[in-house]
Scaffold this motif. Structure first.
Motif, PDB file in Angstrom:
ATOM      1  N   ARG A  10      -5.018 -65.049 -21.285  1.00 25.95           N
ATOM      2  CA  ARG A  10      -6.469 -65.042 -21.369  1.00 25.95           C
ATOM      3  C   ARG A  10      -6.888 -66.164 -22.309  1.00 25.95           C
ATOM      4  N   VAL A  11      -7.748 -67.054 -21.793  1.00 26.78           N
ATOM      5  CA  VAL A  11      -8.163 -68.231 -22.548  1.00 26.78           C
ATOM      6  C   VAL A  11      -9.659 -68.428 -22.339  1.00 26.78           C
ATOM      7  N   ALA A  12     -10.351 -68.853 -23.357  1.00 28.06           N
ATOM      8  CA  ALA A  12     -11.755 -69.234 -23.217  1.00 28.06           C
ATOM      9  C   ALA A  12     -11.925 -70.645 -23.776  1.00 28.06           C
ATOM     10  N   THR A  13     -12.721 -71.447 -23.099  1.00 27.20           N
ATOM     11  CA  THR A  13     -13.033 -72.797 -23.539  1.00 27.20           C
ATOM     12  C   THR A  13     -14.542 -72.910 -23.659  1.00 27.20           C
ATOM     13  N   PRO A  14     -15.096 -74.011 -24.182  1.00 28.59           N
ATOM     14  CA  PRO A  14     -16.546 -74.093 -24.387  1.00 28.59           C
ATOM     15  C   PRO A  14     -17.386 -73.843 -23.137  1.00 28.59           C
ATOM     16  N   ASP A  15     -16.899 -74.227 -21.953  1.00 29.33           N
ATOM     17  CA  ASP A  15     -17.695 -74.027 -20.743  1.00 29.33           C
ATOM     18  C   ASP A  15     -17.325 -72.749 -19.994  1.00 29.33           C
ATOM     19  N   THR A  16     -16.440 -71.947 -20.564  1.00 31.12           N
ATOM     20  CA  THR A  16     -16.048 -70.701 -19.916  1.00 31.12           C
ATOM     21  C   THR A  16     -16.263 -69.525 -20.850  1.00 31.12           C
ATOM     22  N   LEU A  17     -16.614 -68.413 -20.260  1.00 32.08           N
ATOM     23  CA  LEU A  17     -16.703 -67.171 -21.008  1.00 32.08           C
ATOM     24  C   LEU A  17     -15.353 -66.474 -20.978  1.00 32.08           C
ATOM     25  N   ALA A  18     -14.652 -66.599 -19.852  1.00 35.57           N
ATOM     26  CA  ALA A  18     -13.362 -65.922 -19.710  1.00 35.57           C
ATOM     27  C   ALA A  18     -12.510 -66.636 -18.674  1.00 35.57           C
ATOM     28  N   ARG A  19     -11.198 -66.566 -18.894  1.00 40.39           N
ATOM     29  CA  ARG A  19     -10.238 -67.117 -17.933  1.00 40.39           C
ATOM     30  C   ARG A  19      -8.968 -66.282 -18.030  1.00 40.39           C
ATOM     31  N   GLU A  20      -8.429 -65.915 -16.874  1.00 39.90           N
ATOM     32  CA  GLU A  20      -7.165 -65.198 -16.825  1.00 39.90           C
ATOM     33  C   GLU A  20      -6.235 -65.873 -15.838  1.00 39.90           C
ATOM     34  N   PHE A  21      -4.965 -65.919 -16.196  1.00 38.78           N
ATOM     35  CA  PHE A  21      -3.921 -66.451 -15.335  1.00 38.78           C
ATOM     36  C   PHE A  21      -2.919 -65.341 -15.063  1.00 38.78           C
ATOM     37  N   HIS A  22      -2.535 -65.192 -13.796  1.00 44.98           N
ATOM     38  CA  HIS A  22      -1.533 -64.201 -13.393  1.00 44.98           C
ATOM     39  C   HIS A  22      -0.519 -64.874 -12.491  1.00 44.98           C
ATOM     40  N   ARG A  23       0.738 -64.672 -12.756  1.00 42.19           N
ATOM     41  CA  ARG A  23       1.807 -65.134 -11.862  1.00 42.19           C
ATOM     42  C   ARG A  23       2.257 -63.923 -11.060  1.00 42.19           C
ATOM     43  N   LEU A  24       2.077 -64.008  -9.738  1.00 41.91           N
ATOM     44  CA  LEU A  24       2.404 -62.912  -8.828  1.00 41.91           C
ATOM     45  C   LEU A  24       3.680 -63.251  -8.069  1.00 41.91           C
ATOM     46  N   PRO A  25       4.428 -62.237  -7.625  1.00 38.43           N
ATOM     47  CA  PRO A  25       5.740 -62.491  -7.044  1.00 38.43           C
ATOM     48  C   PRO A  25       5.750 -63.120  -5.648  1.00 38.43           C
ATOM     49  N   GLY A  26       4.626 -63.184  -4.971  1.00 38.45           N
ATOM     50  CA  GLY A  26       4.614 -63.793  -3.645  1.00 38.45           C
ATOM     51  C   GLY A  26       5.079 -62.846  -2.556  1.00 38.45           C
ATOM     52  N   THR A  27       4.780 -61.569  -2.707  1.00 38.63           N
ATOM     53  CA  THR A  27       5.122 -60.558  -1.710  1.00 38.63           C
ATOM     54  C   THR A  27       3.863 -60.110  -0.976  1.00 38.63           C
ATOM     55  N   LEU A  28       4.042 -59.330   0.075  1.00 36.28           N
ATOM     56  CA  LEU A  28       2.893 -58.856   0.853  1.00 36.28           C
ATOM     57  C   LEU A  28       1.903 -58.052   0.021  1.00 36.28           C
ATOM     58  N   ALA A  29       2.362 -57.390  -1.029  1.00 36.21           N
ATOM     59  CA  ALA A  29       1.488 -56.569  -1.875  1.00 36.21           C
ATOM     60  C   ALA A  29       0.613 -57.409  -2.805  1.00 36.21           C
ATOM     61  N   CYS A  30       0.849 -58.705  -2.863  1.00 34.29           N
ATOM     62  CA  CYS A  30       0.105 -59.567  -3.794  1.00 34.29           C
ATOM     63  C   CYS A  30      -1.392 -59.601  -3.534  1.00 34.29           C
ATOM     64  N   ALA A  31      -1.815 -59.580  -2.294  1.00 33.44           N
ATOM     65  CA  ALA A  31      -3.249 -59.646  -1.999  1.00 33.44           C
ATOM     66  C   ALA A  31      -3.960 -58.426  -2.574  1.00 33.44           C
ATOM     67  N   ALA A  32      -3.378 -57.257  -2.401  1.00 34.17           N
ATOM     68  CA  ALA A  32      -3.974 -56.041  -2.964  1.00 34.17           C
ATOM     69  C   ALA A  32      -3.982 -56.102  -4.484  1.00 34.17           C
ATOM     70  N   ARG A  33      -2.897 -56.578  -5.062  1.00 34.00           N
ATOM     71  CA  ARG A  33      -2.826 -56.698  -6.526  1.00 34.00           C
ATOM     72  C   ARG A  33      -3.878 -57.677  -7.032  1.00 34.00           C
TER      73      ARG A  33
END
Length: 145
Positions: A10-33
């Motif tokens: 989770r990172v915020a910069t001057p032009d952002t209120l919020a930012r999140e990064f997630h690394r997903l495994p690349g499986t069929l369940a990823c879209a739901a996640r």
């Protein structure tokens, strides 16, 4: 929250209120996640009014990354506050095929091929490009009313 399949930053910069990064495994369940992650992100921002459209978009972009790319799938959600408040979703896969997805006009009886057409209709801006390091980078922006 951090697992082998899901890394959160989770990172915020001057032009952002919020930012999140997630690394997903690349499986069929990823879209739901991804839909769930985005729903919680918007809930924390008090912007659940964007949830239906945004979850459709993230689902389509992540599903394309899983189907056509290689794992993992990187998801970044950003709430931009510079100018008009905007939700930006970035999805990167790690497939180096060089083939970029494009909007299609499938036959009426076709069971697939409408995902990017939906993304085009519910977003304010979107695009796809080769990512210089990984594979394909798809992004979409939804502005607030």
């Amino acid at each position: 929250m951090s697992t082998l399949d899901d890394t959160v930053h989770r990172v915020a910069t001057p032009d952002t209120l919020a930012r999140e990064f997630h690394r997903l495994p690349g499986t069929l369940a990823c879209a739901a996640r991804a839909r769930g992650l985005l729903g919680r992100f918007l809930h924390r921002l008090g912007r659940t009014d964007l949830a239906d459209s945004a979850q459709l978009v993230v689902s389509e972009l992540v599903a394309n990354a899983v189907e056509h790319g290689l794992p993992p799938v990187d998801l970044t959600m950003t709430w931009l506050t510079d100018g008009h408040p905007t939700l930006r979703v970035d999805v990167c896969d790690h497939g180096l095929s060089g083939a970029l997805p494009a909007v299609q006009t499938p036959a009426d009886e076709a069971e697939s091929g409408r995902g990017l057409l939906l993304v085009e209709h519910v977003t304010d801006r979107w695009g796809v490009a080769p990512h210089p390091v990984t594979g394909t980078h798809a992004w979409a922006e939804l502005r607030t009313a």
